[in-house]
Design a protein around this motif. Structure first.
Motif, PDB file in Angstrom:
ATOM      1  N   LEU A  11       0.676  -1.887  -0.212  1.00 15.74           N
ATOM      2  CA  LEU A  11       0.341   0.029   0.067  1.00 15.74           C
ATOM      3  C   LEU A  11       0.465   1.089  -0.422  1.00 15.74           C
ATOM      4  CD1 LEU A  11      -3.024  -1.023   2.555  1.00 15.74           C
ATOM      5  CD2 LEU A  11      -3.246  -0.755  -0.157  1.00 15.74           C
ATOM      6  N   SER A  12       2.194   1.022   0.762  1.00 18.32           N
ATOM      7  CA  SER A  12       2.854   2.305   0.974  1.00 18.32           C
ATOM      8  C   SER A  12       3.540   2.714  -0.376  1.00 18.32           C
ATOM      9  CB  SER A  12       3.831   1.427   1.250  1.00 18.32           C
ATOM     10  OG  SER A  12       4.017   2.039   3.058  1.00 18.32           O
ATOM     11  N   LEU A  13       3.577   1.708  -1.231  1.00 18.56           N
ATOM     12  CA  LEU A  13       4.204   1.802  -3.036  1.00 18.56           C
ATOM     13  C   LEU A  13       3.514   2.470  -3.820  1.00 18.56           C
ATOM     14  CD1 LEU A  13       6.615   1.715  -5.047  1.00 18.56           C
ATOM     15  CD2 LEU A  13       6.025  -0.792  -5.365  1.00 18.56           C
ATOM     16  N   LEU A  14       2.030   1.685  -3.686  1.00 12.64           N
ATOM     17  CA  LEU A  14       1.248   1.944  -4.518  1.00 12.64           C
ATOM     18  C   LEU A  14       0.648   3.656  -4.170  1.00 12.64           C
ATOM     19  CD1 LEU A  14      -1.668  -0.828  -4.729  1.00 12.64           C
ATOM     20  CD2 LEU A  14      -0.121   0.388  -6.007  1.00 12.64           C
ATOM     21  N   LEU A  35      15.350  -7.768 -14.472  1.00 16.81           N
ATOM     22  CA  LEU A  35      14.380  -8.030 -16.041  1.00 16.81           C
ATOM     23  C   LEU A  35      13.381  -9.445 -15.495  1.00 16.81           C
ATOM     24  CD1 LEU A  35      13.051  -6.848 -18.256  1.00 16.81           C
ATOM     25  CD2 LEU A  35      14.845  -7.993 -19.364  1.00 16.81           C
ATOM     26  N   GLN A  36      13.587 -10.399 -15.702  1.00 15.32           N
ATOM     27  CA  GLN A  36      12.989 -11.449 -15.280  1.00 15.32           C
ATOM     28  C   GLN A  36      11.852 -11.145 -13.900  1.00 15.32           C
ATOM     29  OE1 GLN A  36      12.346 -14.867 -17.192  1.00 15.32           O
ATOM     30  NE2 GLN A  36      10.849 -15.049 -16.200  1.00 15.32           N
ATOM     31  N   THR A  37      12.247 -10.879 -13.297  1.00 13.44           N
ATOM     32  CA  THR A  37      10.725 -10.238 -12.109  1.00 13.44           C
ATOM     33  C   THR A  37      10.001  -9.614 -12.606  1.00 13.44           C
ATOM     34  OG1 THR A  37      13.321 -10.675 -10.868  1.00 13.44           O
ATOM     35  CG2 THR A  37      11.260  -9.481  -9.604  1.00 13.44           C
ATOM     36  N   ILE A  38      10.461  -8.737 -13.296  1.00 12.82           N
ATOM     37  CA  ILE A  38       9.615  -7.795 -13.687  1.00 12.82           C
ATOM     38  C   ILE A  38       8.331  -8.485 -14.745  1.00 12.82           C
ATOM     39  CG2 ILE A  38       9.261  -5.589 -15.178  1.00 12.82           C
ATOM     40  CD1 ILE A  38      12.480  -4.789 -14.013  1.00 12.82           C
ATOM     41  N   LEU A  39       9.132  -8.855 -15.704  1.00 15.13           N
ATOM     42  CA  LEU A  39       8.449  -9.716 -16.671  1.00 15.13           C
ATOM     43  C   LEU A  39       7.268 -10.479 -15.530  1.00 15.13           C
ATOM     44  CD1 LEU A  39      10.703 -10.056 -19.623  1.00 15.13           C
ATOM     45  CD2 LEU A  39       8.876  -8.486 -19.680  1.00 15.13           C
ATOM     46  N   LEU A 131       5.733  -0.520 -11.830  1.00 15.59           N
ATOM     47  CA  LEU A 131       5.195  -1.272  -9.909  1.00 15.59           C
ATOM     48  C   LEU A 131       6.633  -2.013  -9.525  1.00 15.59           C
ATOM     49  CD1 LEU A 131       1.954  -1.616  -9.510  1.00 15.59           C
ATOM     50  CD2 LEU A 131       2.404  -0.388  -8.229  1.00 15.59           C
ATOM     51  N   ALA A 132       6.705  -3.150 -10.474  1.00 18.92           N
ATOM     52  CA  ALA A 132       8.028  -3.929 -10.343  1.00 18.92           C
ATOM     53  C   ALA A 132       8.875  -3.561 -10.082  1.00 18.92           C
ATOM     54  CB  ALA A 132       7.930  -5.123 -10.951  1.00 18.92           C
ATOM     55  N   ALA A 133       8.781  -2.258 -11.304  1.00 22.86           N
ATOM     56  CA  ALA A 133      10.778  -1.566 -11.224  1.00 22.86           C
ATOM     57  C   ALA A 133      10.466  -1.356 -10.285  1.00 22.86           C
ATOM     58  CB  ALA A 133      10.451  -1.102 -12.497  1.00 22.86           C
ATOM     59  N   THR A 134       9.774  -0.183 -10.038  1.00 18.46           N
ATOM     60  CA  THR A 134       9.719   0.488  -8.790  1.00 18.46           C
ATOM     61  C   THR A 134      10.469   0.556  -7.045  1.00 18.46           C
ATOM     62  OG1 THR A 134       8.861   2.053  -9.601  1.00 18.46           O
ATOM     63  CG2 THR A 134       8.436   2.408  -7.044  1.00 18.46           C
ATOM     64  N   ALA A 135       9.246  -1.570  -7.027  1.00 21.26           N
ATOM     65  CA  ALA A 135       9.312  -1.939  -6.093  1.00 21.26           C
ATOM     66  C   ALA A 135      11.177  -2.504  -5.455  1.00 21.26           C
ATOM     67  CB  ALA A 135       8.597  -3.082  -6.042  1.00 21.26           C
ATOM     68  N   LEU A 136      11.632  -2.692  -7.215  1.00 19.16           N
ATOM     69  CA  LEU A 136      12.970  -3.259  -7.190  1.00 19.16           C
ATOM     70  C   LEU A 136      14.210  -2.705  -7.626  1.00 19.16           C
ATOM     71  CD1 LEU A 136      13.093  -6.110 -10.139  1.00 19.16           C
ATOM     72  CD2 LEU A 136      13.427  -6.362  -7.843  1.00 19.16           C
ATOM     73  N   GLY A 137      13.959  -0.511  -6.838  1.00 17.46           N
ATOM     74  CA  GLY A 137      14.765   0.540  -6.523  1.00 17.46           C
ATOM     75  C   GLY A 137      15.092   0.424  -8.622  1.00 17.46           C
ATOM     76  N   ILE A 138      14.222   0.551  -9.259  1.00 17.83           N
ATOM     77  CA  ILE A 138      15.020   0.910 -10.728  1.00 17.83           C
ATOM     78  C   ILE A 138      13.515   2.036 -11.572  1.00 17.83           C
ATOM     79  CG2 ILE A 138      14.631  -0.117 -13.348  1.00 17.83           C
ATOM     80  CD1 ILE A 138      15.407  -3.014 -11.790  1.00 17.83           C
ATOM     81  N   GLY A 172      15.707   2.466 -16.449  1.00 27.41           N
ATOM     82  CA  GLY A 172      17.051   2.868 -15.212  1.00 27.41           C
ATOM     83  C   GLY A 172      17.571   3.350 -14.101  1.00 27.41           C
ATOM     84  N   THR A 173      18.042   3.815 -14.021  1.00 30.02           N
ATOM     85  CA  THR A 173      18.456   4.808 -12.956  1.00 30.02           C
ATOM     86  C   THR A 173      18.614   6.492 -12.503  1.00 30.02           C
ATOM     87  OG1 THR A 173      20.281   3.117 -12.310  1.00 30.02           O
ATOM     88  CG2 THR A 173      20.564   5.412 -11.170  1.00 30.02           C
ATOM     89  N   SER A 174      17.449   6.322 -12.063  1.00 32.33           N
ATOM     90  CA  SER A 174      17.685   8.270 -12.321  1.00 32.33           C
ATOM     91  C   SER A 174      18.919   8.864 -11.557  1.00 32.33           C
ATOM     92  CB  SER A 174      16.337   8.720 -11.570  1.00 32.33           C
ATOM     93  OG  SER A 174      15.698  10.406 -11.533  1.00 32.33           O
ATOM     94  N   SER A 175      19.271   9.808 -12.982  1.00 30.82           N
ATOM     95  CA  SER A 175      20.207  10.582 -12.045  1.00 30.82           C
ATOM     96  C   SER A 175      20.064  11.891 -11.459  1.00 30.82           C
ATOM     97  CB  SER A 175      20.592  11.010 -13.339  1.00 30.82           C
ATOM     98  OG  SER A 175      20.275  12.134 -14.556  1.00 30.82           O
ATOM     99  N   VAL A 176      18.804  12.352 -11.107  1.00 26.56           N
ATOM    100  CA  VAL A 176      17.966  13.075 -10.192  1.00 26.56           C
ATOM    101  C   VAL A 176      16.993  12.713  -9.189  1.00 26.56           C
ATOM    102  CG1 VAL A 176      18.502  14.642 -12.358  1.00 26.56           C
ATOM    103  CG2 VAL A 176      16.602  14.009 -12.133  1.00 26.56           C
TER     104      VAL A 176
END
Length: 195
Positions: A11-14, A35-39, A131-138, A172-176
């Motif tokens: 819920l915090s992520l959402l 990537l496999q986890t995301i898919l 959501l999956a990418a964000t949860a992984l810190g991507i 990717g990784t945010s630079s800002v």
């Protein structure tokens, strides 16, 4: 101030999810395992009739630059008056992130399953990827741009006549640092039927 992309609970992520900007992404991108986890998360969406009305195309490494040359050529055909600055910008679109994942909608007429439901399933796939990418810190952003709607680029991507791009997800990784934007008040959007 709310912490963005809080992964302490689902819920915090959402409640705090915020896209990164493709314009400000860099290395690293997702690992093959990530990537496999995301898919794997992407395909866990509502899919009436179990049709799997979507598929994926990954652009990474040198493929991004090769695809960029195709985009540049096509943009030049569509806009012959545009100069090198614009053509260069178009050519570098997919180089903004280490990986770009295209979600392809395969929605098609079906005797029982409405095509619209299949299309919505593709949109749910895109959201699950975010959501999956964000949860992984991507860092991630869902875009379309002209490439998603152009018949010439559809041929370059190898899409069938019934397939459409539901989204290009930049990874990717945010630079800002991420900055939130104003969000609508859900109560202002809610009506109660019969009230």
């Amino acid at each position: 101030m709310t912490m963005l992309n809080d992964t302490s609970s689902v819920l915090s992520l959402l409640a705090t999810r915020k896209s990164a900007s493709a314009k400000a992404m860099g290395e690293p991108g997702p690992t093959p395992e990530q990537l496999q986890t995301i898919l794997s998360c992407a395909v866990r969406v509502p899919d009436h009739g179990k049709l799997t009305p979507w598929r994926f195309i990954l652009f990474e490494g040198d493929a991004r630059a090769r695809f960029g040359k195709e985009m540049r050529q096509r943009w030049s055909e569509l806009n012959p008056a545009h100069g090198d600055d614009t053509l260069g910008f178009v050519e570098r679109l997919f180089l903004r992130a280490p990986a770009v994942l295209a979600v392809i909608s395969r929605a098609a007429p079906h005797p029982k399953i409405p095509e619209w439901e299949q299309t919505l399933s593709s949109a749910a796939v895109c959201q699950n990827i975010l959501l999956a990418a964000t949860a992984l810190g991507i860092g991630c952003q869902w875009n379309t741009d002209w490439v998603a709607y152009d018949e010439g680029m559809a041929k370059v991507m190898g899409l069938s006549p019934t397939e459409k791009v539901a989204g290009f997800i930049y990874l990717g990784t945010s630079s800002v640092p991420l900055e939130d934007r104003p969000r609508p008040d859900p109560a202002a959007l809610l009506t109660r039927w019969g009230a």
